[in-house]
Design a protein around this motif. Sequence first.
Motif, short mmCIF file in Angstrom:
data_model
loop_
_atom_site.label_atom_id
_atom_site.label_comp_id
_atom_site.label_asym_id
_atom_site.label_seq_id
_atom_site.Cartn_x
_atom_site.Cartn_y
_atom_site.Cartn_z
N VAL A 176 0.85 -1.19 0.00
CA VAL A 176 0.00 0.00 0.00
C VAL A 176 0.88 1.24 0.00
O VAL A 176 2.08 1.17 0.31
CB VAL A 176 -0.92 0.02 1.25
CG1 VAL A 176 -1.86 -1.17 1.25
CG2 VAL A 176 -0.10 0.06 2.54
N GLY A 177 0.29 2.38 -0.37
CA GLY A 177 1.04 3.63 -0.36
C GLY A 177 0.24 4.70 0.35
O GLY A 177 -0.98 4.75 0.20
N CYS A 178 0.92 5.53 1.15
CA CYS A 178 0.17 6.59 1.83
C CYS A 178 1.07 7.75 2.22
O CYS A 178 2.31 7.64 2.23
CB CYS A 178 -0.57 6.05 3.05
SG CYS A 178 0.48 5.66 4.44
N HIS A 179 0.42 8.86 2.56
CA HIS A 179 1.13 10.03 3.07
C HIS A 179 1.61 9.75 4.49
O HIS A 179 0.86 9.20 5.29
CB HIS A 179 0.19 11.25 3.06
CG HIS A 179 0.89 12.55 3.27
ND1 HIS A 179 1.48 12.89 4.47
CD2 HIS A 179 1.13 13.59 2.42
CE1 HIS A 179 2.03 14.09 4.36
NE2 HIS A 179 1.84 14.54 3.12
N TYR A 204 -3.25 11.42 0.73
CA TYR A 204 -3.16 10.24 -0.15
C TYR A 204 -2.99 8.96 0.66
O TYR A 204 -2.14 8.86 1.54
CB TYR A 204 -1.99 10.41 -1.11
CG TYR A 204 -1.73 9.19 -1.96
CD1 TYR A 204 -2.54 8.91 -3.06
CD2 TYR A 204 -0.70 8.32 -1.64
CE1 TYR A 204 -2.32 7.78 -3.83
CE2 TYR A 204 -0.47 7.18 -2.40
CZ TYR A 204 -1.29 6.92 -3.50
OH TYR A 204 -1.06 5.79 -4.24
N ALA A 205 -3.83 7.96 0.36
CA ALA A 205 -3.67 6.62 0.95
C ALA A 205 -4.43 5.64 0.07
O ALA A 205 -5.63 5.82 -0.16
CB ALA A 205 -4.22 6.57 2.37
N ALA A 206 -3.75 4.63 -0.45
CA ALA A 206 -4.40 3.74 -1.40
C ALA A 206 -3.96 2.29 -1.22
O ALA A 206 -2.78 2.01 -0.97
CB ALA A 206 -4.11 4.19 -2.83
N THR A 207 -4.93 1.39 -1.35
CA THR A 207 -4.62 -0.05 -1.32
C THR A 207 -3.97 -0.44 -2.65
O THR A 207 -3.98 0.36 -3.61
CB THR A 207 -5.90 -0.88 -1.13
OG1 THR A 207 -6.80 -0.55 -2.20
CG2 THR A 207 -6.57 -0.56 0.19
N ASP A 208 -3.44 -1.65 -2.71
CA ASP A 208 -2.61 -2.04 -3.86
C ASP A 208 -3.17 -1.68 -5.22
O ASP A 208 -2.52 -1.00 -6.02
CB ASP A 208 -2.24 -3.53 -3.79
CG ASP A 208 -3.45 -4.43 -3.48
OD1 ASP A 208 -4.57 -3.88 -3.38
OD2 ASP A 208 -3.27 -5.64 -3.33
N SER A 251 4.87 12.61 -6.66
CA SER A 251 4.85 14.01 -6.23
C SER A 251 5.00 14.17 -4.71
O SER A 251 5.22 15.27 -4.22
CB SER A 251 3.56 14.68 -6.68
OG SER A 251 2.48 14.19 -5.92
N LEU A 252 4.86 13.05 -3.98
CA LEU A 252 4.90 13.17 -2.51
C LEU A 252 6.32 13.23 -1.96
O LEU A 252 6.52 13.69 -0.83
CB LEU A 252 4.15 11.99 -1.87
CG LEU A 252 2.62 12.06 -1.91
CD1 LEU A 252 2.02 10.81 -1.29
CD2 LEU A 252 2.11 13.29 -1.17
#
Length: 436
Positions: free
Chosen positions: A221-224, A253-257, A267-268
């Motif tokens: 996962v990816g997140c701020h 921003y926070a997203a599952t796979d 951009s983060l």
Amino acid sequence: MRLSRFFMPTIKETPSEAQIVSHRLMLRAGMIRQSSAGIYSWLPLGLRVLRKIEQIVREEQDAIGAQEMLMPTIQPADLWRKSERYDAYGPEMLRITDRHDRDMLYGPTNEEQVTEIFADAAKSYRDLPKMLYHIQWKFRDEVRPRFGVMRGREFFMKDAYSFDLDFEGAKRSYNKQFVAYLKTFKRMGLTAIPMKADSGPIGGDMSHEFVILADTGESEVGCHRDLLENEWLNTIDLEGDLQVVVDSFTDKYAATDDERDLDIEGSLGDDLVVARGIEVGHIFFFGTKYSKAFNAVVTGPGGDEITAEMGSYGIGVSRLVGGIIEASHDDDGIIWPESVAPFKVGLINLKVGDDECDKACEDLYRQLQDAGIEVLLDDRDARAGAKFADMDLIGLPWQVVIGPKAVEAGVVEFKNRASGDRQEISAEAAIAQLTA
Ligand code: ATP
Ligand code: MG
């Protein structure tokens, strides 16, 4: 509880079948035993934790006006034929035939069942909104059951369902659950991040998985970074306006796979965290999919027909037991947050049979019980080393150690499991700290 009588079969060796730390520790601490692949018995110590987690979930559901009910584990296949999910669900569904040759199934979830009940009862717009939930065992014949209770075939889930008159109402229900989840996981000592999740054919932005980060998580996962940091989290008042609280999370921003956006991630910069995640909850708006199939239609104020807008809200109660251990342990064992600990304090009698030690322990044991503190007294005739190891393994937040030297000095050893800090203090001072 006295350890001499308590059924807590601990294991010294590392069980070879367990690949991840929470599974190993749950087996070693005598919390669970496997019955068959992905199916477990909960022994007394494990059940105490499961019940604590269940109760926190229940309290936060009740607090937003959701009403508890209990639907069966076994459902008729016809119910699922109505929503056209009987065939769609595939081999994950455990199908059963009763003595009259009727097709039944062990419920993997309850949208059909709850909508049928609601549709039959709701007549007027005044019957809405409603939010119903239950906490019940589910069965999904997972291809690869693994990691102990984290991906079981039989597992314990809280599933709630909302019925509203329009999208605005449904959004309000969704927001209520969103914030209830933040509070629920926080009370368990977890930082669960609401992440944008797949919302299926309905689309829209009302699908979030609540994810805790752990190396053993099943997906990436990816997140701020802020969403993980207390400094930012503490700026948000969970009692504040619902939409404001939800927006302050979803603006980050926070997203599952499968929802990850590499442009945003690029951009983060340093604010991006990419890690493995464990899904502990999922909230989801799906409109009229089931209310249409089951005719959950009410008469509006002007005599018009209104089809209920629905959402469903799941929490993996049994998965959380493993999830909390993944988030909170060390080389010696589990470190329970107080809110879910099977007992608050472990009292170790270092010299069972010594009159002075026995008396000091029995006195303190009784006083703690009288004060309403859940205490586990190690009154076994065993080596001190074995007692320390077991107590660290099962991870009670506090330990009180009483041996001949301490008794003579009129003190007890008071240890915090998480920090390892030890103090020599009077029994009264220990009670005062435990009841504070
Ligand atoms: P997953 O993607 O992990 O298979 P799911 O998306 O199918 O889960 P949901 O239908 O959203 O799961 O179920 C609600 C919650 O139930 C999940 O968030 C998870 O915490 C828990 N859960 C789902 N499947 C299992 C399982 N096999 N074992 C234990 N808990 C589970
Ligand atoms: Mg899910």
